[in-house]
Each structure stands twice: as C-alpha cells, then as structure tokens.
Design an enzyme around this catalytic site. Structure first.
Site, short mmCIF file in Angstrom:
data_model
loop_
_atom_site.label_atom_id
_atom_site.label_comp_id
_atom_site.label_asym_id
_atom_site.label_seq_id
_atom_site.Cartn_x
_atom_site.Cartn_y
_atom_site.Cartn_z
N ASN A 82 0.82 -1.20 0.00
CA ASN A 82 0.00 0.00 0.00
C ASN A 82 0.86 1.26 0.00
O ASN A 82 0.99 1.92 -1.03
CB ASN A 82 -0.93 -0.04 1.22
CG ASN A 82 -1.98 1.05 1.18
OD1 ASN A 82 -1.86 2.03 0.47
ND2 ASN A 82 -3.03 0.89 1.96
N ASP A 83 1.47 1.57 1.12
CA ASP A 83 2.22 2.83 1.22
C ASP A 83 3.36 2.93 0.21
O ASP A 83 3.70 4.02 -0.23
CB ASP A 83 2.78 2.99 2.63
CG ASP A 83 1.67 3.12 3.67
OD1 ASP A 83 0.61 3.65 3.31
OD2 ASP A 83 1.89 2.70 4.82
N VAL A 84 3.94 1.79 -0.15
CA VAL A 84 5.12 1.82 -1.01
C VAL A 84 4.79 2.15 -2.46
O VAL A 84 5.68 2.33 -3.28
CB VAL A 84 5.91 0.49 -0.97
CG1 VAL A 84 6.41 0.23 0.44
CG2 VAL A 84 5.08 -0.66 -1.47
N VAL A 85 3.48 2.23 -2.80
CA VAL A 85 3.10 2.65 -4.15
C VAL A 85 2.23 3.91 -4.11
O VAL A 85 1.63 4.28 -5.09
CB VAL A 85 2.34 1.54 -4.91
CG1 VAL A 85 3.27 0.38 -5.23
CG2 VAL A 85 1.13 1.05 -4.13
N SER A 137 0.33 2.51 7.86
CA SER A 137 0.62 3.82 8.42
C SER A 137 -0.65 4.66 8.57
O SER A 137 -0.61 5.74 9.12
CB SER A 137 1.61 4.56 7.52
OG SER A 137 1.04 4.69 6.24
#
Lengths: 462, 103
Positions: free
Chosen positions: A387-390, A428
């Site tokens: 999720n957060d990494v894209v 996060s």
C-alpha cells in the site's frame, strides 16, 4: 593448552568474517552461514578447556544452560513461520544482549580494587548498559511485532522522563566505573534496573512500521556490547566478532533507514502516524472495481507484467498461488517481474525471503532502483498486499508523513490492479491516492482466494 | 593478559572497518538473512558467558552466569537455525549455471 585455545579463537574469528562475507552474495550465502557455524562450534568446544573455567558445579551448569537455551532456540527456530522471522530475530538478538549484560554483572560483582583497573570497569559498565538496553528493547520489539502489544505507548513528557532515566543510569555507571571495584550492590542493582527500563521506555513509543530499523539497531548494539565484553574478558574472538557485527549492523541500520527515508533520529525520538495525521486533502477520482477473471485475462494477454508484493500477500499466504500464476503467464510468453520495495514486508529483504520460500527464483525479483524505470513500459502492474510503497502522495504532498519516501512507480504502468482485502488505509493509516487513479482498478478479496481465481482464469484460456 | 591497551584499540578499529566493508556491497535481497546472520555471529557471546560462569564463585554469580549461558546459547543456536532456513530457500531459475551471476 593456551596455544590451542588461542588458535581456535583465531580460527573462529576468521571463519566469522569469511562467513559474513559469503553471506553478502546469494550464490555463496548458504556455505557462508555454515562456515560461521563451524567457527562457533570450534570456539564453544575449546572453551570447555579454558583455564578460567573450573569447578564441577559450574561445568554442570554450563552444559545444562547450553542444552536448555540451545534446545529451546532450535525448536522455536525450526518452527517459526517465515512471516514471523523479524520478531524471532529480535528475540534471539535480545538474548545475546542479555547475555552480554550478564557477563558485565558478574565482572562488576567480582571486581575488587586489586584485580581491576578503572578502564576495565568503564568498559564493562558501558557494555552492560548497551547490552541491557538491547535486551529489554528487543523484547519490546518482539512483543510488538508478535502482536502481544498492539498499542504504541505515549504519555506527556515522555522524552523528558526517558532522558532523565538515561542521565541517572549514566551517572550510576560513572560511579561504578570510578569506584575501583568497591561498589555497593544496591548501586549495581539500580544501574541494571534503570538500564533495562530505559530500553523498554525507548522502544515503547516506536510504531510497528519502524520496528525493523530498531531491531537492526539493537542488533548492532548487541554486537558492540559483545565486543566490549571481549575486551573485558581478554577474549579476541568475542572482540572481533562483536565489533564486526557492531559496525556491519550500524551500516545495515543506516541502509534501512535510508530506504525508508526516515532518519534514525526521527524514528527514535518522534512518533510516526498515530494521531498526528496532517491535513486531509480532497481526493479526486473514484475507485473502480475489477473481477478476478477479467484481471487474469488482462494479464494473460499482456506483454509485460510487474507484480508488486507486500506484507499483506504473505499474511494471506498467497505467495505460492502467485508463483503458480506467474508460471502460467510465463508459459504464455508474458514477461513477468517482481518489484520489491526496500521496506516491503517487515524489513528489507523480508519479501525476498517470502518469495524464495514459494520457489520464485531471485533473478526475476528486482529492487526499486533496478525496476522503477520499467513501469512505464509495463502493460499491467499488479499490487498485492502492498500500500504505502506505491502511494503517489509520497511524491506530491509535502504534508504527508511519507512525503519523500522513494516509491515504486506502479502508477506509471498502463494498467494498475490493486489487490486488497477491503477498503481502508495501510499500516501507516495514510489514504492511498493510487486507488483513485484513472488507470487503476481495485480487485477486492483475500489475497490467497484472489490468486487462486487468477490461476483459474488463465487455465480456462487453455 | 594477551591484549594490551592500545592493541585492543587497534583490533577494535580494524574489526570495525572490516564489518563496514563486508556489508557495503550487499544486495537488498540479502538484508534480512544478513541481519540474521550477523545476529548469529554475536552469539559468540556464549564463549564469554561460559568463561564468566566458569569462574563464578558465589551462588548469585552462578545464577546470573547460568541465565546468561541459556540466553547466549539461545542467541547462537536460534540465530543459526533461522539464518540457515532462510538461505536454504534462495535459488536461481538458471539451475545449470553453477557459477551463478547474481543479477
């Protein structure tokens, strides 16, 4: 006899360095750990004839201790699931820190003005402080990742309290180091209690997402503590192995922190996510849904597919099905690659381990730097459990807590499919703007079920 | 005493550089196993706890030493088992290529 002992320790030190060196390349990594293991066995065996080891009771206790500690660790290490690896490393690391603190405690208890120098006492005290912090801190990290402790823990004035406790501990340590061996046992006890408390208090406010960096930091600290104990005990094997790990661990911690774009200072002394949030901004666009069958067919007819796996994929145990799906696509001539963000999984490289477990060969797995330019030419990017990494806000919104973190450019692919269990934000707690992008489609469902449906849809094509 | 003052400092310095050099060329793919492997290496603290327990004289020292040996053995054995399990799984799709170019 002492010649043999010294030679054995020398051999162990060489084997550790060679082993670690080999572990830094995938082709030689396996022999690397085995060589290091040989070094450990040699060093342990020869210590049984060490001149300072004496007394029948002590021998019995040593053998019993190795059997109990080693046995439990063997059993737990064989049993632990690959997804739980980070917390297991934290636990074993904490044990090492505790052991170093124990050595320090015995040294300080035995110290008399005739037998010790102030330098020796200072080194022993420093090592004990570091070992204790690594011990209790690692245990908290373990409890957090294992889900035994779900909340981050905040109270007003927390940092002031932490600094005060640390200051008192250092003052006590100074008293121990300059006391010339004549130390009250109350002072000694208080020193260890406060050192342990500091490790707990320092780790409690740190969120789960930052935990890998913290574990790596404690790994380095334990190495340093062991190295310092090596000086105190006059044991070069301990010194060299400990300091090598201390230095290597420090660098590894920096690499991880850099990959997450989170300076170590911020991780330790500020709080991530949890409440701070920042201004919510309006998100343009809507989420569109796609069915697994359609997604499977879309990828089957693509030329190039990049899969972005995250920890969610591993939790759903979907990696085996995803590899099966990948093989089916490869048979149809599709170029499939895996793109791994440095912090995918619970720590750098964790996702590689999880994919390796499923049988994915490491030569179709790529780092962020290697693959980020390729998303532009990909027909489909499938994000599963990440999720957060894209999340493109890392590039665009300076108010976002993840602003500035390097992300995988999945949004630049012609089509993006995000596999997700349900609506909601990631680890996060940050809304992902990719989900609302025009070229994105959401594929809702449990990772393993979705992967099975993808496999079925390609098989149905014949 | 075989390691005199400044010699210890030299060993310290050289070991630190060695550790730094070893890690500096590691691909991200191996970060987790390597952290685990370095975790195993500091399990050498077991040797230190054996010596500490070996010359313990009072029951308190023996108790601390005993716990320390248990913890250290856990560090060494556990560290080895999990690292070995992780590294065992790494393989390449080019099975015949024994020289294995790491790309």
């Amino acid at each position: 006899m002492s010649m043999i002992i010294n030679l054995a320790y020398f051999a162990a030190a060489v084997l550790f360095i060679v082993g670690l060196k080999q572990m830094s390349s995938p082709t030689t990594a396996r022999p690397g750990i085995i060589w290091a293991g040989v070094g450990m066995v040699i060093a342990t065996l020869v210590t049984f004839v060490h001149p300072e080891v004496s007394g029948g009771v002590n021998y019995t206790l040593i053998i019993l201790g190795i059997a109990i500690g080693g046995g439990l660790a063997w059993w737990s290490g064989k049993k632990v699931a690959m997804t739980d690896m980070p917390q297991m490393i934290a636990l074993y690391n904490g044990m090492g820190g505790g052991a170093a603190a124990g050595i320090g405690a015995i040294y300080l208890l035995q110290a008399t003005p005739e037998t010790v120098s102030n330098t020796g006492l200072a080194i022993a005290t420093t090592g004990s402080l570091i070992g204790s912090v690594a011990f209790s801190g690692s245990l908290v990290a373990y409890a957090k990742l294992q889900g035994l402790m779900k909340k981050t823990f905040h109270f007003p004035g927390q940092q002031v309290v932490n600094i005060a406790i640390f200051a008192i501990t250092v003052i006590l340590g100074f008293m121990l180091a300059t006391g010339g061996g004549e130390i009250g046992s109350a002072t000694l006890l208080l020193f260890f209690v406060l050192s342990l408390a500091f490790g707990v208090l320092m780790t409690l406010p740190i969120g789960g997402a930052d935990m890998p960096v913290v574990i790596s930091l404690y790994n380095a600290l334990t190495g340093l503590a062991v190295g310092l104990k090596g000086i105190v005990l006059d044991n070069p094997a301990l010194m060299i192995a400990g300091i090598v790990v201390g230095a290597a661990g420090t660098l590894l911690t920096q690499l991880m922190a850099k990959a997450m774009n989170r300076p170590i200072k911020n991780i330790l002394f500020s709080q991530f996510g949890g409440g701070s949030g920042g201004a919510e901004e309006e998100i343009e666009g809507t989420m569109k849904e796609i069915q697994a069958n359609d997604a499977g067919i879309m990828m089957a007819y693509a030329e190039k597919v990049i899969i972005v796996p995250g920890y969610g994929m591993a939790v759903a145990q979907a990696q085996h099905k995803i590899w099966e799906f990948t093989q089916l696509l490869q048979k149809r001539g599709v170029d499939v690659k895996f793109a791994i963000h440095p912090v995918a999984g619970r720590m750098p490289g964790h996702m590689n381990v999880l994919l390796a477990e499923a049988g994915v060969p490491y030569d179709i797995i790529f780092d962020l730097d290697e693959i980020n330019e390729e998303f532009k030419t990909a027909d489909v990017a499938m994000v599963i459990g990440a999720n957060d990494v894209v999340n493109p806000v890392a590039r665009t919104n300076p108010d976002s807590p993840i602003y500035g973190m390097p992300i995988l450019n999945a949004d630049q692919a012609k089509n993006v499919i995000c596999v997700k269990r349900g609506k909601g934000s990631g680890f996060s707690g940050i809304e992902n703007h990719l989900f609302y992008a025009d070229n994105n489609q959401m594929l809702y469902g449990d990772g393993q079920k979705v992967a099975a449906e993808l496999v079925a849809s390609v098989k149905a094509l014949g | 005493m075989i390691i005199e003052g400044f010699i210890a400092l030299y060993i310290f310095m050289l070991a630190a550089f060695t550790g730094y050099e070893i890690i500096s060329k590691v691909p991200v793919i191996l970060h987790t196993p390597l952290m685990s492997g370095s975790n195993f290496v500091h399990g050498i603290v077991l040797v230190g706890t054996m010596v500490a327990l070996g010359h313990a004289t009072t029951p308190l020292e023996q108790a601390i030493g005993f716990v320390a040996v248990i913890l250290a053995a856990g560090n060494a054995v556990g560290g080895y088992v999990v690292t070995e399990r992780m590294l065992e799984m790494f393989k390449t799709s080019k099975k015949d290529d024994k020289k294995g170019d790491n790309a």
